[in-house]
Design a protein around this motif. Structure first.
Motif, PDB file in Angstrom:
ATOM      1  N   GLN A  30      19.393 -16.890  26.001  1.00 44.64           N
ATOM      2  CA  GLN A  30      19.859 -18.230  26.358  1.00 44.64           C
ATOM      3  C   GLN A  30      20.183 -18.315  27.847  1.00 44.64           C
ATOM      4  OE1 GLN A  30      23.092 -19.444  23.875  1.00 44.64           O
ATOM      5  NE2 GLN A  30      21.742 -20.077  22.196  1.00 44.64           N
ATOM      6  N   ARG A  31      20.784 -17.270  28.393  1.00 42.71           N
ATOM      7  CA  ARG A  31      21.119 -17.267  29.819  1.00 42.71           C
ATOM      8  C   ARG A  31      19.857 -17.307  30.668  1.00 42.71           C
ATOM      9  NH1 ARG A  31      24.877 -19.331  32.655  1.00 42.71           N
ATOM     10  NH2 ARG A  31      25.146 -18.275  34.615  1.00 42.71           N
ATOM     11  N   TYR A  32      18.827 -16.563  30.265  1.00 43.38           N
ATOM     12  CA  TYR A  32      17.548 -16.560  30.983  1.00 43.38           C
ATOM     13  C   TYR A  32      16.909 -17.943  30.937  1.00 43.38           C
ATOM     14  CZ  TYR A  32      12.831 -15.226  32.346  1.00 43.38           C
ATOM     15  OH  TYR A  32      11.627 -15.159  32.977  1.00 43.38           O
ATOM     16  N   GLU A  33      16.969 -18.591  29.775  1.00 38.50           N
ATOM     17  CA  GLU A  33      16.418 -19.953  29.660  1.00 38.50           C
ATOM     18  C   GLU A  33      17.173 -20.928  30.559  1.00 38.50           C
ATOM     19  OE1 GLU A  33      16.571 -20.867  25.515  1.00 38.50           O
ATOM     20  OE2 GLU A  33      14.882 -19.572  25.025  1.00 38.50           O
ATOM     21  N   GLN A  34      18.487 -20.762  30.636  1.00 38.46           N
ATOM     22  CA  GLN A  34      19.284 -21.634  31.512  1.00 38.46           C
ATOM     23  C   GLN A  34      18.907 -21.445  32.971  1.00 38.46           C
ATOM     24  OE1 GLN A  34      23.366 -20.833  30.826  1.00 38.46           O
ATOM     25  NE2 GLN A  34      23.422 -21.859  28.842  1.00 38.46           N
ATOM     26  N   LEU A  35      18.710 -20.209  33.376  1.00 35.19           N
ATOM     27  CA  LEU A  35      18.328 -19.953  34.767  1.00 35.19           C
ATOM     28  C   LEU A  35      16.969 -20.553  35.082  1.00 35.19           C
ATOM     29  CD1 LEU A  35      19.609 -16.295  35.195  1.00 35.19           C
ATOM     30  CD2 LEU A  35      20.597 -18.384  36.121  1.00 35.19           C
ATOM     31  N   ASN A  36      16.049 -20.501  34.113  1.00 40.41           N
ATOM     32  CA  ASN A  36      14.746 -21.136  34.318  1.00 40.41           C
ATOM     33  C   ASN A  36      14.888 -22.652  34.422  1.00 40.41           C
ATOM     34  OD1 ASN A  36      13.297 -18.780  34.391  1.00 40.41           O
ATOM     35  ND2 ASN A  36      12.854 -18.786  32.202  1.00 40.41           N
ATOM     36  N   LEU A  37      15.771 -23.229  33.617  1.00 43.16           N
ATOM     37  CA  LEU A  37      15.984 -24.675  33.677  1.00 43.16           C
ATOM     38  C   LEU A  37      16.617 -25.091  35.003  1.00 43.16           C
ATOM     39  CD1 LEU A  37      17.233 -25.527  30.075  1.00 43.16           C
ATOM     40  CD2 LEU A  37      15.049 -26.123  31.107  1.00 43.16           C
ATOM     41  N   ILE A  38      17.479 -24.238  35.548  1.00 43.21           N
ATOM     42  CA  ILE A  38      18.099 -24.561  36.837  1.00 43.21           C
ATOM     43  C   ILE A  38      17.037 -24.650  37.917  1.00 43.21           C
ATOM     44  CG2 ILE A  38      19.577 -23.615  38.653  1.00 43.21           C
ATOM     45  CD1 ILE A  38      21.448 -22.657  36.433  1.00 43.21           C
ATOM     46  N   ASP A  39      16.068 -23.727  37.915  1.00 44.78           N
ATOM     47  CA  ASP A  39      14.992 -23.783  38.903  1.00 44.78           C
ATOM     48  C   ASP A  39      14.162 -25.050  38.744  1.00 44.78           C
ATOM     49  OD1 ASP A  39      15.730 -21.415  40.085  1.00 44.78           O
ATOM     50  OD2 ASP A  39      14.355 -20.185  38.886  1.00 44.78           O
ATOM     51  N   GLU A  40      13.880 -25.416  37.485  1.00 42.38           N
ATOM     52  CA  GLU A  40      13.111 -26.634  37.239  1.00 42.38           C
ATOM     53  C   GLU A  40      13.865 -27.868  37.712  1.00 42.38           C
ATOM     54  OE1 GLU A  40      11.847 -26.934  33.195  1.00 42.38           O
ATOM     55  OE2 GLU A  40      10.930 -24.955  33.221  1.00 42.38           O
ATOM     56  N   LYS A  41      15.167 -27.898  37.425  1.00 41.56           N
ATOM     57  CA  LYS A  41      15.967 -29.046  37.854  1.00 41.56           C
ATOM     58  C   LYS A  41      16.054 -29.111  39.369  1.00 41.56           C
ATOM     59  CE  LYS A  41      18.717 -29.596  33.720  1.00 41.56           C
ATOM     60  NZ  LYS A  41      20.046 -29.724  33.153  1.00 41.56           N
TER      61      LYS A  41
END
Length: 133
Positions: A30-41
């Motif tokens: 979940q933390r890895y997915e959040q970090l990927n979403l931060i880059d996308e945002k």
């Protein structure tokens, strides 16, 4: 009971995820997915900012009139300061006429009086307009 920020409900922080007591593998995923979403945002915000700047530049450039002055043109210079003995709103808005002596690439213009005396300081092209005698 501990207070939780509204943003942490939408995008859970490490503290919220740790309190949920998830398995370490699931927590790491979940933390890895959040970090990927931060880059996308971040990329989405950057793209939005660039599009906004382009729209503003396009809107501004449609209203800009290109003025070109050649040596020998007659022009009027805008009065930029109010003199102490001015007549308020009935004072002159332009001074002159002047003759363009020299033009520069950045929009600066050197003016001279009608009798030929040259002014030492350059004037911005935005502060003059053509005069047709």
């Amino acid at each position: 009971m501990e207070a939780v920020l509204p943003i942490e409900v939408e995008i859970p922080s490490m503290r919220i995820l740790a309190e949920a007591e998830l398995a370490k593998a699931k927590w790491a995923k979940q933390r890895y997915e959040q970090l990927n979403l931060i880059d996308e945002k971040r990329l989405k915000a950057l793209c939005h900012g660039q599009c906004y700047q382009q729209r503003m530049a396009r809107a501004f450039n449609t209203k800009v009139r290109h003025r070109e002055f050649n040596p020998g043109d007659h022009v009027l210079r805008k009065v930029l300061h109010v003199a102490p003995d001015s007549r308020g709103k009935f004072s002159y808005k332009y001074d002159g006429p002047f003759i363009v002596k020299e033009t520069f690439s950045g929009g600066a213009v050197i003016l001279s009086d009608m009798d030929g005396t040259e002014n030492a300081l350059p004037v911005n092209a935005d502060a003059i307009k053509k005069y047709y005698p």
